[in-house]
Design a protein around this motif. Structure first.
Motif, PDB file in Angstrom:
ATOM      1  N   VAL A   1      16.529 -12.563  -5.542  1.00 46.03           N
ATOM      2  CA  VAL A   1      17.251 -12.203  -4.316  1.00 46.03           C
ATOM      3  C   VAL A   1      17.313 -10.681  -4.244  1.00 46.03           C
ATOM      4  O   VAL A   1      17.984 -10.044  -5.050  1.00 46.03           O
ATOM      5  N   LYS A   2      16.590 -10.112  -3.302  1.00 42.97           N
ATOM      6  CA  LYS A   2      16.511  -8.656  -3.222  1.00 42.97           C
ATOM      7  C   LYS A   2      16.321  -8.226  -1.780  1.00 42.97           C
ATOM      8  O   LYS A   2      15.620  -8.885  -1.007  1.00 42.97           O
ATOM      9  N   ASP A   3      16.932  -7.111  -1.423  1.00 43.72           N
ATOM     10  CA  ASP A   3      16.793  -6.549  -0.084  1.00 43.72           C
ATOM     11  C   ASP A   3      15.639  -5.542  -0.100  1.00 43.72           C
ATOM     12  O   ASP A   3      15.734  -4.485  -0.719  1.00 43.72           O
ATOM     13  N   TYR A   4      14.554  -5.889   0.581  1.00 41.33           N
ATOM     14  CA  TYR A   4      13.371  -5.020   0.589  1.00 41.33           C
ATOM     15  C   TYR A   4      13.338  -4.092   1.805  1.00 41.33           C
ATOM     16  O   TYR A   4      12.457  -3.240   1.907  1.00 41.33           O
ATOM     17  N   LEU A   5      14.285  -4.263   2.711  1.00 39.80           N
ATOM     18  CA  LEU A   5      14.293  -3.467   3.936  1.00 39.80           C
ATOM     19  C   LEU A   5      14.733  -2.035   3.658  1.00 39.80           C
ATOM     20  O   LEU A   5      15.442  -1.754   2.688  1.00 39.80           O
ATOM     21  N   THR A   6      14.315  -1.140   4.547  1.00 40.12           N
ATOM     22  CA  THR A   6      14.787   0.253   4.487  1.00 40.12           C
ATOM     23  C   THR A   6      15.826   0.437   5.583  1.00 40.12           C
ATOM     24  O   THR A   6      15.531   0.217   6.763  1.00 40.12           O
TER      25      THR A   6
ATOM     26  N   THR B   1       5.396  -2.366   9.857  1.00 39.20           N
ATOM     27  CA  THR B   1       4.777  -1.036   9.938  1.00 39.20           C
ATOM     28  C   THR B   1       5.824   0.071   9.771  1.00 39.20           C
ATOM     29  O   THR B   1       5.453   1.241   9.619  1.00 39.20           O
ATOM     30  N   ASP B   2       7.100  -0.298   9.784  1.00 34.07           N
ATOM     31  CA  ASP B   2       8.146   0.695   9.548  1.00 34.07           C
ATOM     32  C   ASP B   2       8.064   1.266   8.134  1.00 34.07           C
ATOM     33  O   ASP B   2       8.640   2.319   7.852  1.00 34.07           O
ATOM     34  N   TYR B   3       7.312   0.596   7.243  1.00 36.62           N
ATOM     35  CA  TYR B   3       7.113   1.155   5.907  1.00 36.62           C
ATOM     36  C   TYR B   3       6.310   2.457   5.957  1.00 36.62           C
ATOM     37  O   TYR B   3       6.419   3.291   5.050  1.00 36.62           O
ATOM     38  N   LEU B   4       5.523   2.630   7.008  1.00 42.34           N
ATOM     39  CA  LEU B   4       4.799   3.892   7.183  1.00 42.34           C
ATOM     40  C   LEU B   4       5.775   5.043   7.413  1.00 42.34           C
ATOM     41  O   LEU B   4       5.608   6.135   6.869  1.00 42.34           O
ATOM     42  N   LEU B   5       6.798   4.794   8.235  1.00 40.16           N
ATOM     43  CA  LEU B   5       7.818   5.811   8.468  1.00 40.16           C
ATOM     44  C   LEU B   5       8.578   6.100   7.181  1.00 40.16           C
ATOM     45  O   LEU B   5       8.849   7.271   6.855  1.00 40.16           O
ATOM     46  N   ALA B   6       8.920   5.042   6.450  1.00 37.17           N
ATOM     47  CA  ALA B   6       9.633   5.216   5.179  1.00 37.17           C
ATOM     48  C   ALA B   6       8.789   6.024   4.198  1.00 37.17           C
ATOM     49  O   ALA B   6       9.296   6.903   3.491  1.00 37.17           O
ATOM     50  N   TYR B   7       7.490   5.746   4.172  1.00 40.27           N
ATOM     51  CA  TYR B   7       6.571   6.470   3.283  1.00 40.27           C
ATOM     52  C   TYR B   7       6.492   7.940   3.667  1.00 40.27           C
ATOM     53  O   TYR B   7       6.507   8.828   2.802  1.00 40.27           O
ATOM     54  N   PHE B   8       6.424   8.204   4.968  1.00 37.51           N
ATOM     55  CA  PHE B   8       6.358   9.589   5.464  1.00 37.51           C
ATOM     56  C   PHE B   8       7.611  10.372   5.055  1.00 37.51           C
ATOM     57  O   PHE B   8       7.519  11.494   4.547  1.00 37.51           O
ATOM     58  N   VAL B   9       8.776   9.787   5.274  1.00 43.19           N
ATOM     59  CA  VAL B   9      10.041  10.450   4.927  1.00 43.19           C
ATOM     60  C   VAL B   9      10.148  10.632   3.419  1.00 43.19           C
ATOM     61  O   VAL B   9      10.640  11.660   2.930  1.00 43.19           O
TER      62      VAL B   9
ATOM     63  N   ASN C   1       0.811  -1.222   0.000  1.00 44.37           N
ATOM     64  CA  ASN C   1       0.000   0.000   0.000  1.00 44.37           C
ATOM     65  C   ASN C   1       0.842   1.270   0.000  1.00 44.37           C
ATOM     66  O   ASN C   1       0.507   2.254  -0.666  1.00 44.37           O
ATOM     67  N   THR C   2       1.931   1.267   0.755  1.00 47.91           N
ATOM     68  CA  THR C   2       2.793   2.465   0.768  1.00 47.91           C
ATOM     69  C   THR C   2       3.481   2.652  -0.579  1.00 47.91           C
ATOM     70  O   THR C   2       3.713   3.784  -1.006  1.00 47.91           O
ATOM     71  N   TRP C   3       3.787   1.538  -1.243  1.00 52.94           N
ATOM     72  CA  TRP C   3       4.414   1.631  -2.571  1.00 52.94           C
ATOM     73  C   TRP C   3       3.424   2.169  -3.603  1.00 52.94           C
ATOM     74  O   TRP C   3       3.752   3.059  -4.386  1.00 52.94           O
ATOM     75  N   ILE C   4       2.202   1.644  -3.601  1.00 54.07           N
ATOM     76  CA  ILE C   4       1.178   2.110  -4.546  1.00 54.07           C
ATOM     77  C   ILE C   4       0.851   3.576  -4.295  1.00 54.07           C
ATOM     78  O   ILE C   4       0.751   4.378  -5.229  1.00 54.07           O
TER      79      ILE C   4
ATOM     80  N   ASN D   1      14.166   4.646  -2.952  1.00 53.26           N
ATOM     81  CA  ASN D   1      14.766   3.529  -2.219  1.00 53.26           C
ATOM     82  C   ASN D   1      14.128   3.293  -0.855  1.00 53.26           C
ATOM     83  O   ASN D   1      14.285   2.222  -0.269  1.00 53.26           O
ATOM     84  N   LEU D   2      13.407   4.282  -0.354  1.00 54.20           N
ATOM     85  CA  LEU D   2      12.804   4.135   0.969  1.00 54.20           C
ATOM     86  C   LEU D   2      11.689   3.084   0.959  1.00 54.20           C
ATOM     87  O   LEU D   2      11.496   2.372   1.948  1.00 54.20           O
ATOM     88  N   VAL D   3      10.941   3.028  -0.140  1.00 50.67           N
ATOM     89  CA  VAL D   3       9.900   1.992  -0.283  1.00 50.67           C
ATOM     90  C   VAL D   3      10.144   1.296  -1.621  1.00 50.67           C
ATOM     91  O   VAL D   3       9.674   1.737  -2.663  1.00 50.67           O
ATOM     92  N   LYS D   4      10.899   0.220  -1.572  1.00 51.29           N
ATOM     93  CA  LYS D   4      11.263  -0.501  -2.797  1.00 51.29           C
ATOM     94  C   LYS D   4      10.062  -1.283  -3.329  1.00 51.29           C
ATOM     95  O   LYS D   4       9.124  -1.571  -2.585  1.00 51.29           O
ATOM     96  N   GLU D   5      10.122  -1.624  -4.610  1.00 48.86           N
ATOM     97  CA  GLU D   5       8.975  -2.326  -5.213  1.00 48.86           C
ATOM     98  C   GLU D   5       8.722  -3.657  -4.475  1.00 48.86           C
ATOM     99  O   GLU D   5       9.656  -4.395  -4.169  1.00 48.86           O
ATOM    100  N   PRO D   6       7.445  -3.954  -4.184  1.00 50.48           N
ATOM    101  CA  PRO D   6       7.115  -5.170  -3.433  1.00 50.48           C
ATOM    102  C   PRO D   6       6.603  -6.321  -4.307  1.00 50.48           C
ATOM    103  O   PRO D   6       6.298  -7.386  -3.792  1.00 50.48           O
TER     104      PRO D   6
END
Length: 278
Positions: free
Chosen positions: A245-250, A148-156, A64-67, A221-226
């Motif tokens: 093989v991909k790093d999805y973390l922020t 839920t840390d994706y919310l912080l990434a989305y905000f930033v 959702n944050t990516w979309i 890069n904060l919200v990479k494609e999911p």
């Protein structure tokens, strides 16, 4: 801060176009979610996207944050239009005559950027919780709170992107040109990345490391494609012999880069205004 926000809200309330764009942003986000939850019956085919697991916790936070990130252009138009209207309607000059300092003027715009980012993040949080609680197969508290840390990434991400829009709105003055310049900037970053790949050896990761410091890409890069994280996509990939093989973390340094660019753009917005004759 309260006084500066009051001034900005009055300007925003008097702008019909801005109100329409903001409403459209939230409406489209809600519409996408509604369409994904509708069951389509076509003959013997019964299909509902929500049944495919896209709304499962914790994956839904990432999706959702990516979309929602694609729809930030609505707020971008509002921000550059706000800056353009300051010159067109001569409200900037009037505010300064009335005693508002140039620093306070830039702060008032930044506070609005902050509010836009915060409200959008809260809306995504509520929308995601509702969809997840209705459709997710996993509803234990630990699973719900995971990612839920994706919310912080989305905000930033929004804060940084809107700061760029604020800077371009101040620099160019005309909203259409500012948005055009934003698109050109995006293209130039990818041209620069292609040039780096051409210059460095094929087995070098130096282009990627440098590219991560580019303003727009650092925010992406904060919200990479999911999509490639989605289990059916992984299964399909494995069937054809491809392993994703991909790093999805922020990571903390990605936050640091994005926040540094946010500060830089707000700082130079102030510098431009200080040096400009009104």
């Amino acid at each position: 801060m309260k006084r500066l926000l009051q001034i900005e809200f009055i300007k925003l309330w008097n702008s019909r176009a801005s109100k329409i764009l903001i409403i459209a942003y939230f409406a489209i986000l809600s519409l996408i979610s509604i369409l994904a939850s509708i069951k389509f019956d076509i003959g013997e085919i019964h299909f509902r996207l929500a049944d495919q697991g896209i709304f499962n916790f914790p994956y839904i936070w990432h999706l959702n944050t990516w979309i929602a990130g694609f729809l930030k252009i609505f707020f971008a138009i509002v921000i550059v239009s706000m800056m353009s209207n300051e010159y067109t309607n001569k409200t900037l000059k009037q505010n300064l005559i009335d005693g508002l300092s140039k620093k306070e003027f830039v702060l008032s715009k930044f506070y609005m950027v902050l509010i836009f980012s915060l409200v959008s993040t809260i809306f995504i949080c509520i929308l995601t919780l509702v969809l997840g609680l209705i459709f997710s197969d996993f509803n234990t508290p630990l699973v719900i709170l995971k990612d839920t840390d994706y919310l912080l990434a989305y905000f930033v991400k929004l804060l940084g992107f809107f700061s760029i829009c604020l800077f371009l709105g101040m620099l160019v003055r005309k909203s259409a040109f500012a948005l055009g310049f934003l698109f050109i900037w995006y293209i130039l970053e990818w041209i620069g990345y292609s040039a780096l790949n051409h210059y460095f050896p094929d087995n070098s990761n130096i282009p990627d490391k440098i590219f991560n410091f580019f303003p727009i890409n650092s925010l992406a890069n904060l919200v990479k494609e999911p999509v490639t994280r989605f289990n059916p996509v992984k299964t399909a990939s494995n069937l054809i012999g491809e392993t994703i093989v991909k790093d999805y973390l922020t990571h903390w340094y990605e936050y640091a880069i994005a926040l540094a660019w946010t500060f830089i753009f707000i700082f130079f917005t102030h510098i431009i205004l200080k040096k400009r004759n009104l």
